[in-house]
Design a protein around this motif. Sequence first.
Motif, PDB file in Angstrom:
ATOM      1  N   VAL A 113      53.790  51.429  49.906  1.00  0.00           N
ATOM      2  CA  VAL A 113      53.966  50.291  48.579  1.00  0.00           C
ATOM      3  C   VAL A 113      53.017  50.555  48.003  1.00  0.00           C
ATOM      4  CG1 VAL A 113      54.478  48.050  47.694  1.00  0.00           C
ATOM      5  CG2 VAL A 113      55.442  48.216  50.370  1.00  0.00           C
ATOM      6  N   GLY A 114      53.446  51.350  46.209  1.00  0.00           N
ATOM      7  CA  GLY A 114      52.305  51.587  45.069  1.00  0.00           C
ATOM      8  C   GLY A 114      52.467  49.941  44.182  1.00  0.00           C
ATOM      9  N   ILE A 115      51.813  49.450  43.600  1.00  0.00           N
ATOM     10  CA  ILE A 115      51.638  48.352  43.139  1.00  0.00           C
ATOM     11  C   ILE A 115      50.977  48.662  42.159  1.00  0.00           C
ATOM     12  CG2 ILE A 115      50.749  46.056  42.716  1.00  0.00           C
ATOM     13  CD1 ILE A 115      50.130  46.224  45.969  1.00  0.00           C
ATOM     14  N   GLY A 116      51.590  48.494  40.940  1.00  0.00           N
ATOM     15  CA  GLY A 116      51.197  48.280  38.903  1.00  0.00           C
ATOM     16  C   GLY A 116      50.254  47.030  38.530  1.00  0.00           C
ATOM     17  N   SER A 117      49.222  46.995  38.549  1.00  0.00           N
ATOM     18  CA  SER A 117      48.737  46.013  38.532  1.00  0.00           C
ATOM     19  C   SER A 117      47.802  44.930  37.236  1.00  0.00           C
ATOM     20  CB  SER A 117      47.756  45.204  39.560  1.00  0.00           C
ATOM     21  OG  SER A 117      47.313  44.072  39.654  1.00  0.00           O
ATOM     22  N   PRO A 118      48.273  44.327  36.358  1.00  0.00           N
ATOM     23  CA  PRO A 118      47.384  43.895  35.286  1.00  0.00           C
ATOM     24  C   PRO A 118      45.818  43.506  35.701  1.00  0.00           C
ATOM     25  CG  PRO A 118      48.832  42.427  35.959  1.00  0.00           C
ATOM     26  CD  PRO A 118      49.249  43.306  36.823  1.00  0.00           C
ATOM     27  N   GLY A 119      44.853  43.203  34.990  1.00  0.00           N
ATOM     28  CA  GLY A 119      43.952  42.760  35.521  1.00  0.00           C
ATOM     29  C   GLY A 119      43.122  44.135  35.362  1.00  0.00           C
ATOM     30  N   GLU A 120      41.160  43.768  36.189  1.00  0.00           N
ATOM     31  CA  GLU A 120      40.775  45.225  37.001  1.00  0.00           C
ATOM     32  C   GLU A 120      41.142  45.530  38.327  1.00  0.00           C
ATOM     33  OE1 GLU A 120      36.645  43.582  36.152  1.00  0.00           O
ATOM     34  OE2 GLU A 120      37.191  42.376  34.279  1.00  0.00           O
ATOM     35  N   VAL A 121      41.424  46.900  37.724  1.00  0.00           N
ATOM     36  CA  VAL A 121      41.838  47.563  39.322  1.00  0.00           C
ATOM     37  C   VAL A 121      40.921  48.724  40.070  1.00  0.00           C
ATOM     38  CG1 VAL A 121      44.363  48.849  40.281  1.00  0.00           C
ATOM     39  CG2 VAL A 121      44.568  47.004  38.546  1.00  0.00           C
ATOM     40  N   ASP A 122      40.566  47.731  41.173  1.00  0.00           N
ATOM     41  CA  ASP A 122      39.549  49.450  42.037  1.00  0.00           C
ATOM     42  C   ASP A 122      40.433  49.268  42.724  1.00  0.00           C
ATOM     43  OD1 ASP A 122      38.184  50.792  43.516  1.00  0.00           O
ATOM     44  OD2 ASP A 122      36.436  49.076  43.216  1.00  0.00           O
ATOM     45  N   PRO A 123      41.492  51.497  42.608  1.00  0.00           N
ATOM     46  CA  PRO A 123      42.429  51.533  43.493  1.00  0.00           C
ATOM     47  C   PRO A 123      41.455  52.178  44.693  1.00  0.00           C
ATOM     48  CG  PRO A 123      42.185  52.705  41.708  1.00  0.00           C
ATOM     49  CD  PRO A 123      40.908  52.010  41.159  1.00  0.00           C
ATOM     50  N   ASP A 124      39.885  51.992  45.439  1.00  0.00           N
ATOM     51  CA  ASP A 124      39.641  52.679  46.336  1.00  0.00           C
ATOM     52  C   ASP A 124      39.408  51.553  46.986  1.00  0.00           C
ATOM     53  OD1 ASP A 124      39.683  54.786  45.653  1.00  0.00           O
ATOM     54  OD2 ASP A 124      37.885  54.915  44.094  1.00  0.00           O
ATOM     55  N   ALA A 125      38.756  50.723  46.148  1.00  0.00           N
ATOM     56  CA  ALA A 125      39.183  49.319  47.602  1.00  0.00           C
ATOM     57  C   ALA A 125      40.248  47.704  47.449  1.00  0.00           C
ATOM     58  CB  ALA A 125      37.884  48.127  46.651  1.00  0.00           C
ATOM     59  N   GLY A 126      41.169  48.692  46.430  1.00  0.00           N
ATOM     60  CA  GLY A 126      41.983  47.342  46.744  1.00  0.00           C
ATOM     61  C   GLY A 126      42.111  46.711  46.207  1.00  0.00           C
ATOM     62  N   THR A 127      41.385  46.032  45.232  1.00  0.00           N
ATOM     63  CA  THR A 127      41.696  44.955  44.377  1.00  0.00           C
ATOM     64  C   THR A 127      41.500  44.825  43.462  1.00  0.00           C
ATOM     65  OG1 THR A 127      38.966  45.868  44.018  1.00  0.00           O
ATOM     66  CG2 THR A 127      39.094  44.650  46.243  1.00  0.00           C
ATOM     67  N   VAL A 128      41.807  43.641  43.273  1.00  0.00           N
ATOM     68  CA  VAL A 128      42.524  43.657  41.712  1.00  0.00           C
ATOM     69  C   VAL A 128      41.241  42.215  41.078  1.00  0.00           C
ATOM     70  CG1 VAL A 128      44.360  42.371  39.925  1.00  0.00           C
ATOM     71  CG2 VAL A 128      44.236  44.420  41.763  1.00  0.00           C
ATOM     72  N   THR A 129      40.836  42.322  40.079  1.00  0.00           N
ATOM     73  CA  THR A 129      40.193  40.664  39.777  1.00  0.00           C
ATOM     74  C   THR A 129      40.230  40.644  38.020  1.00  0.00           C
ATOM     75  OG1 THR A 129      37.889  42.194  41.027  1.00  0.00           O
ATOM     76  CG2 THR A 129      37.499  40.975  38.691  1.00  0.00           C
ATOM     77  N   ASN A 130      39.941  39.637  37.617  1.00  0.00           N
ATOM     78  CA  ASN A 130      40.284  38.425  37.012  1.00  0.00           C
ATOM     79  C   ASN A 130      41.747  39.233  36.398  1.00  0.00           C
ATOM     80  OD1 ASN A 130      37.853  38.119  37.501  1.00  0.00           O
ATOM     81  ND2 ASN A 130      36.721  39.499  35.174  1.00  0.00           N
ATOM     82  N   ALA A 131      42.963  38.709  36.509  1.00  0.00           N
ATOM     83  CA  ALA A 131      44.146  39.808  36.543  1.00  0.00           C
ATOM     84  C   ALA A 131      44.793  37.806  35.754  1.00  0.00           C
ATOM     85  CB  ALA A 131      45.407  39.642  37.219  1.00  0.00           C
ATOM     86  N   TYR A 132      44.450  36.997  34.713  1.00  0.00           N
ATOM     87  CA  TYR A 132      44.311  36.566  34.152  1.00  0.00           C
ATOM     88  C   TYR A 132      45.565  36.329  33.679  1.00  0.00           C
ATOM     89  CZ  TYR A 132      38.754  35.825  33.822  1.00  0.00           C
ATOM     90  OH  TYR A 132      38.015  35.350  34.218  1.00  0.00           O
ATOM     91  N   ASN A 133      46.739  37.919  32.951  1.00  0.00           N
ATOM     92  CA  ASN A 133      47.792  37.614  32.640  1.00  0.00           C
ATOM     93  C   ASN A 133      48.996  36.835  33.868  1.00  0.00           C
ATOM     94  OD1 ASN A 133      47.572  38.036  29.445  1.00  0.00           O
ATOM     95  ND2 ASN A 133      47.662  40.648  30.560  1.00  0.00           N
ATOM     96  N   VAL A 134      48.680  37.120  34.867  1.00  0.00           N
ATOM     97  CA  VAL A 134      49.731  36.745  36.423  1.00  0.00           C
ATOM     98  C   VAL A 134      49.424  35.686  36.673  1.00  0.00           C
ATOM     99  CG1 VAL A 134      49.908  37.544  38.268  1.00  0.00           C
ATOM    100  CG2 VAL A 134      48.763  39.269  37.095  1.00  0.00           C
ATOM    101  N   VAL A 135      48.163  35.234  36.910  1.00  0.00           N
ATOM    102  CA  VAL A 135      48.261  33.441  36.978  1.00  0.00           C
ATOM    103  C   VAL A 135      46.909  33.123  36.537  1.00  0.00           C
ATOM    104  CG1 VAL A 135      49.373  32.554  38.402  1.00  0.00           C
ATOM    105  CG2 VAL A 135      47.799  33.917  38.935  1.00  0.00           C
ATOM    106  N   PRO A 136      46.564  32.218  35.611  1.00  0.00           N
ATOM    107  CA  PRO A 136      44.599  32.016  34.516  1.00  0.00           C
ATOM    108  C   PRO A 136      44.128  31.633  35.228  1.00  0.00           C
ATOM    109  CG  PRO A 136      46.788  30.003  34.057  1.00  0.00           C
ATOM    110  CD  PRO A 136      47.655  30.823  34.530  1.00  0.00           C
ATOM    111  N   ASP A 137      44.330  31.389  36.925  1.00  0.00           N
ATOM    112  CA  ASP A 137      43.175  31.454  37.891  1.00  0.00           C
ATOM    113  C   ASP A 137      42.883  32.524  38.541  1.00  0.00           C
ATOM    114  OD1 ASP A 137      45.177  30.651  39.383  1.00  0.00           O
ATOM    115  OD2 ASP A 137      44.841  28.772  39.991  1.00  0.00           O
ATOM    116  N   TRP A 138      43.013  33.565  38.327  1.00  0.00           N
ATOM    117  CA  TRP A 138      43.067  34.663  39.275  1.00  0.00           C
ATOM    118  C   TRP A 138      41.753  35.172  38.230  1.00  0.00           C
ATOM    119  CZ3 TRP A 138      47.515  38.111  41.439  1.00  0.00           C
ATOM    120  CH2 TRP A 138      46.901  39.445  42.408  1.00  0.00           C
TER     121      TRP A 138
END
Length: 319
Positions: free
Chosen positions: A67-92
């Motif tokens: 399953v592929g995910i297209g995400s806003p915020g700072e995406v690190d494809p290798d680490a599989g992490t998403v940082t600071n996705a404020y547009n999704v929920v403010p407390d991300w």
Amino acid sequence: MGLRGGIDLGGTKIQAVIVGASHGVRGQARIPTPKDGGPDGVIAAMAEAVRTAATEAEVETSALDGVGIGSPGEVDPDAGTVTNAYNVVPDWNRTISVGDILATELGTKIGLGNDVRVATAAEFRLGAGKPYRSLLGVFWGTGVGGGIILNGSPWRGRGAAGEIGHMVVRRNGAKCTCGREGCMEAYSGRRAMELEARRRMKHGEKTALFKIMERKKRVALTSGVWAEALEHNDALATDLIDRAVAALGAGIASAVNLIDVEAVVIGGGLGTRLGEPYVARIEQQMGPHLFVDARPPAVHLAALGDLGGAIGASLLIKR
Ligand SMILES: [Zn+2]
């Protein structure tokens, strides 16, 4: 079986698809992005959306190639992490291991990419960008995102290329939601347009925008709300959209002057909802700003519509 999943994670909705080997959509599900459960609630909703789409496609999520995910915020494809996705929920406001959590939840491998880049890749490989080798994708929605393909490959710069929404179209201009001034998004982004509509209403201008919003049981001015206000010739909505289109014309033409791509594909919530007539108007507004005006780029509406982001995300899973 060669089935893959794709998720387009947005601030308003989570769109999931299951696609076959030739990229046809076999199942899909769309759910509103939950706002009260933090990042955990959002990830649970992403898993639910994939399960629902998989049920429609008559497949277990564990039988998917991934399953592929297209995400806003700072995406690190290798680490599989998403940082600071404020547009999704403010407390991300921290780094979340979205890839690991969903891999466990769904029993399959997870690919991660930037939302706008995967949507641009989808238009390039399967949509309106297919005939071209160089392309600028412009996604007109809550903000204005951009994706660049040069000589058939995505251009990432040092990781942050394509932020077309923050090209300056007017020095010392309108305040952008990024905190800077005069960005294209400060005139064209749905969030900025809503703030401006509220400000003008406070100063006595009349508009049906917020009545339409309430009737549609929305908490923000969605693309559908803007479209309906335009259909009723609402003066404020018309003025703000005209301003948005003019800013898009200036910003996109400036980008084309720099990288001289063959084609521009316009998508995003507002782009898709308002459709061809508005793409034609943006193209017209680009005209006066194009340096080589005798050879303008082709300008197209995104062909994959609002499933493009999710289909693009599924392309992150290689067969
Ligand atoms: Zn900005």
